[in-house]
Write a protein that holds these residues in place. Sequence first.
Motif, PDB file in Angstrom:
ATOM      1  N   VAL A  75     -13.518  15.265 -22.862  1.00  0.00           N
ATOM      2  CA  VAL A  75     -13.780  16.684 -23.086  1.00  0.00           C
ATOM      3  C   VAL A  75     -12.590  17.449 -23.656  1.00  0.00           C
ATOM      4  CG1 VAL A  75     -15.518  16.736 -21.275  1.00  0.00           C
ATOM      5  CG2 VAL A  75     -13.183  17.397 -20.742  1.00  0.00           C
ATOM      6  N   ALA A  76     -11.417  16.843 -23.667  1.00  0.00           N
ATOM      7  CA  ALA A  76     -10.192  17.543 -24.064  1.00  0.00           C
ATOM      8  C   ALA A  76     -10.302  18.324 -25.377  1.00  0.00           C
ATOM      9  CB  ALA A  76      -9.025  16.565 -24.120  1.00  0.00           C
ATOM     10  N   PRO A  77     -10.916  17.783 -26.428  1.00  0.00           N
ATOM     11  CA  PRO A  77     -10.957  18.545 -27.680  1.00  0.00           C
ATOM     12  C   PRO A  77     -11.764  19.849 -27.593  1.00  0.00           C
ATOM     13  CG  PRO A  77     -11.498  16.237 -28.075  1.00  0.00           C
ATOM     14  CD  PRO A  77     -11.461  16.436 -26.596  1.00  0.00           C
ATOM     15  N   PHE A  78     -12.558  20.000 -26.546  1.00  0.00           N
ATOM     16  CA  PHE A  78     -13.453  21.149 -26.458  1.00  0.00           C
ATOM     17  C   PHE A  78     -13.011  22.193 -25.444  1.00  0.00           C
ATOM     18  CE2 PHE A  78     -15.785  17.299 -27.533  1.00  0.00           C
ATOM     19  CZ  PHE A  78     -16.265  17.640 -28.784  1.00  0.00           C
ATOM     20  N   LEU A  79     -12.030  21.859 -24.614  1.00  0.00           N
ATOM     21  CA  LEU A  79     -11.585  22.796 -23.589  1.00  0.00           C
ATOM     22  C   LEU A  79     -10.514  23.722 -24.137  1.00  0.00           C
ATOM     23  CD1 LEU A  79     -11.354  20.578 -20.383  1.00  0.00           C
ATOM     24  CD2 LEU A  79     -13.143  22.195 -21.025  1.00  0.00           C
ATOM     25  N   ASP A  80     -10.481  24.912 -23.581  1.00  0.00           N
ATOM     26  CA  ASP A  80      -9.504  25.918 -23.955  1.00  0.00           C
ATOM     27  C   ASP A  80      -8.767  26.337 -22.687  1.00  0.00           C
ATOM     28  OD1 ASP A  80      -8.101  28.152 -24.818  1.00  0.00           O
ATOM     29  OD2 ASP A  80      -9.774  28.994 -25.933  1.00  0.00           O
ATOM     30  N   GLU A  89     -16.601  24.324 -15.351  1.00  0.00           N
ATOM     31  CA  GLU A  89     -17.556  23.591 -14.535  1.00  0.00           C
ATOM     32  C   GLU A  89     -18.864  23.365 -15.308  1.00  0.00           C
ATOM     33  OE1 GLU A  89     -18.619  23.472  -9.921  1.00  0.00           O
ATOM     34  OE2 GLU A  89     -19.046  25.408 -10.862  1.00  0.00           O
ATOM     35  N   PHE A  90     -19.358  24.401 -15.986  1.00  0.00           N
ATOM     36  CA  PHE A  90     -20.575  24.249 -16.775  1.00  0.00           C
ATOM     37  C   PHE A  90     -20.342  23.276 -17.926  1.00  0.00           C
ATOM     38  CE2 PHE A  90     -23.613  25.669 -20.109  1.00  0.00           C
ATOM     39  CZ  PHE A  90     -24.779  25.315 -19.445  1.00  0.00           C
ATOM     40  N   PHE A  91     -19.181  23.360 -18.561  1.00  0.00           N
ATOM     41  CA  PHE A  91     -18.885  22.441 -19.648  1.00  0.00           C
ATOM     42  C   PHE A  91     -18.867  20.997 -19.152  1.00  0.00           C
ATOM     43  CE2 PHE A  91     -16.177  19.952 -22.372  1.00  0.00           C
ATOM     44  CZ  PHE A  91     -16.825  20.139 -23.574  1.00  0.00           C
ATOM     45  N   ILE A 157     -22.022   8.506 -14.465  1.00  0.00           N
ATOM     46  CA  ILE A 157     -21.393   9.472 -13.575  1.00  0.00           C
ATOM     47  C   ILE A 157     -22.455  10.043 -12.641  1.00  0.00           C
ATOM     48  CG2 ILE A 157     -20.113  11.640 -13.447  1.00  0.00           C
ATOM     49  CD1 ILE A 157     -19.034  10.948 -16.286  1.00  0.00           C
ATOM     50  N   GLN A 158     -22.202   9.910 -11.346  1.00  0.00           N
ATOM     51  CA  GLN A 158     -23.140  10.432 -10.352  1.00  0.00           C
ATOM     52  C   GLN A 158     -22.835  11.866  -9.976  1.00  0.00           C
ATOM     53  OE1 GLN A 158     -22.714   7.357  -7.268  1.00  0.00           O
ATOM     54  NE2 GLN A 158     -24.903   7.009  -7.593  1.00  0.00           N
ATOM     55  N   ASP A 159     -21.564  12.179  -9.835  1.00  0.00           N
ATOM     56  CA  ASP A 159     -21.172  13.506  -9.377  1.00  0.00           C
ATOM     57  C   ASP A 159     -19.720  13.750  -9.772  1.00  0.00           C
ATOM     58  OD1 ASP A 159     -21.342  15.968  -8.136  1.00  0.00           O
ATOM     59  OD2 ASP A 159     -21.559  15.184  -6.102  1.00  0.00           O
ATOM     60  N   PHE A 160     -19.345  15.007  -9.769  1.00  0.00           N
ATOM     61  CA  PHE A 160     -17.947  15.366  -9.990  1.00  0.00           C
ATOM     62  C   PHE A 160     -17.632  16.616  -9.197  1.00  0.00           C
ATOM     63  CE2 PHE A 160     -20.026  18.063 -13.074  1.00  0.00           C
ATOM     64  CZ  PHE A 160     -19.271  19.221 -13.078  1.00  0.00           C
ATOM     65  N   GLN A 161     -16.351  16.810  -8.971  1.00  0.00           N
ATOM     66  CA  GLN A 161     -15.893  18.021  -8.291  1.00  0.00           C
ATOM     67  C   GLN A 161     -14.698  18.554  -9.056  1.00  0.00           C
ATOM     68  OE1 GLN A 161     -15.360  17.998  -3.985  1.00  0.00           O
ATOM     69  NE2 GLN A 161     -13.422  19.055  -4.260  1.00  0.00           N
ATOM     70  N   LEU A 162     -14.806  19.777  -9.497  1.00  0.00           N
ATOM     71  CA  LEU A 162     -13.714  20.441 -10.199  1.00  0.00           C
ATOM     72  C   LEU A 162     -13.042  21.401  -9.227  1.00  0.00           C
ATOM     73  CD1 LEU A 162     -12.370  20.921 -13.009  1.00  0.00           C
ATOM     74  CD2 LEU A 162     -13.966  22.824 -13.296  1.00  0.00           C
ATOM     75  N   THR A 163     -11.739  21.294  -9.113  1.00  0.00           N
ATOM     76  CA  THR A 163     -10.990  22.226  -8.272  1.00  0.00           C
ATOM     77  C   THR A 163      -9.905  22.882  -9.110  1.00  0.00           C
ATOM     78  OG1 THR A 163      -9.578  20.418  -7.506  1.00  0.00           O
ATOM     79  CG2 THR A 163     -11.397  21.039  -6.084  1.00  0.00           C
ATOM     80  N   GLN A 164      -9.554  24.081  -8.704  1.00  0.00           N
ATOM     81  CA  GLN A 164      -8.522  24.839  -9.411  1.00  0.00           C
ATOM     82  C   GLN A 164      -7.356  25.073  -8.461  1.00  0.00           C
ATOM     83  OE1 GLN A 164      -9.906  28.614 -10.882  1.00  0.00           O
ATOM     84  NE2 GLN A 164      -8.115  28.909 -12.161  1.00  0.00           N
ATOM     85  N   HIS A 165      -6.149  24.951  -8.993  1.00  0.00           N
ATOM     86  CA  HIS A 165      -4.943  25.247  -8.227  1.00  0.00           C
ATOM     87  C   HIS A 165      -3.957  25.968  -9.132  1.00  0.00           C
ATOM     88  CE1 HIS A 165      -3.303  21.711 -10.235  1.00  0.00           C
ATOM     89  NE2 HIS A 165      -4.308  21.012  -9.763  1.00  0.00           N
ATOM     90  N   GLU A 166      -2.779  26.280  -8.601  1.00  0.00           N
ATOM     91  CA  GLU A 166      -1.807  27.101  -9.343  1.00  0.00           C
ATOM     92  C   GLU A 166      -1.482  26.562 -10.729  1.00  0.00           C
ATOM     93  OE1 GLU A 166      -0.956  25.650  -6.378  1.00  0.00           O
ATOM     94  OE2 GLU A 166      -0.975  27.306  -4.962  1.00  0.00           O
TER      95      GLU A 166
END
Length: 179
Positions: A75-80, A89-91, A157-166
Motif C-alpha cells: 500500500v505504500a505508494p498510495f498512502l499519504d 483504516e478504510f484504505f 488475509i483474515q484480519d488486521f489491526q491498525l494502531t496509531q502512536h506518537e
Amino acid sequence: MARKSKEFQRLFHEETHAKKSPRREPTPQSIRKKELAAYDQFKEKLENDEQNKGITFVEKPKGMRKMSMVLEQFVAPFLDDEDSYEEREFFFELAVLAWNCAVFPESGREKLMESFFSGLANPLDPESMEATQDLRVFVEELIERKLDVFPKDNRIIQDFQLTQHEAGFHIAVSYVIAR
C-alpha cells in the motif's frame, strides 16, 4: 510570615512550571513496546474468537516475510502522511479486499467484490453509486498491483489491526496460506 501578593504567586507559578522539561520525544524502545502491546492485544482477540478454536497460530513462518511488512509495502505508494487514522483504516480494508481477490481465481473475485460493495452504495443516490464505482475501479487497480508485484504470495488475509502512536502507525495482520 508576610502574605505574598497574587501577582507574586502568579509569577512564581509561571516560573516553576516553565522549568519543567518539555515533553520527551518517543524513543524507538517506547514505540516498539507500544507496538508489541498492540500486537499482543490483537493476538489475544484472535485466539479468543470462537471461529479460531483449534487453530495453531504461527507468528514467524520460516522463509516468509512478515505479512504486515508485505501489506505495508503493497500500500505504500498510495498512502499519504497526512491521512487520518480512519482514512488509513478504510484504505487497508480496500487493500485487504484487493489482496484476497488476487489470491482467488478470477472466477471467484467478482463474488468477493460484490459481497464487499453491495452494502456501500445507496441505489437511490447517484453520488453514492459513483463513489462506489470509483472504489471498485481502485480495488481492481490494487488487484493488478498485487498480481504484478507479489505474484507468488498466496496468503489470504483474515484480519488486521491498525494502531496509531506518537511516531506513526503500526499494523498487525493475521492470515492463512491458500492451497
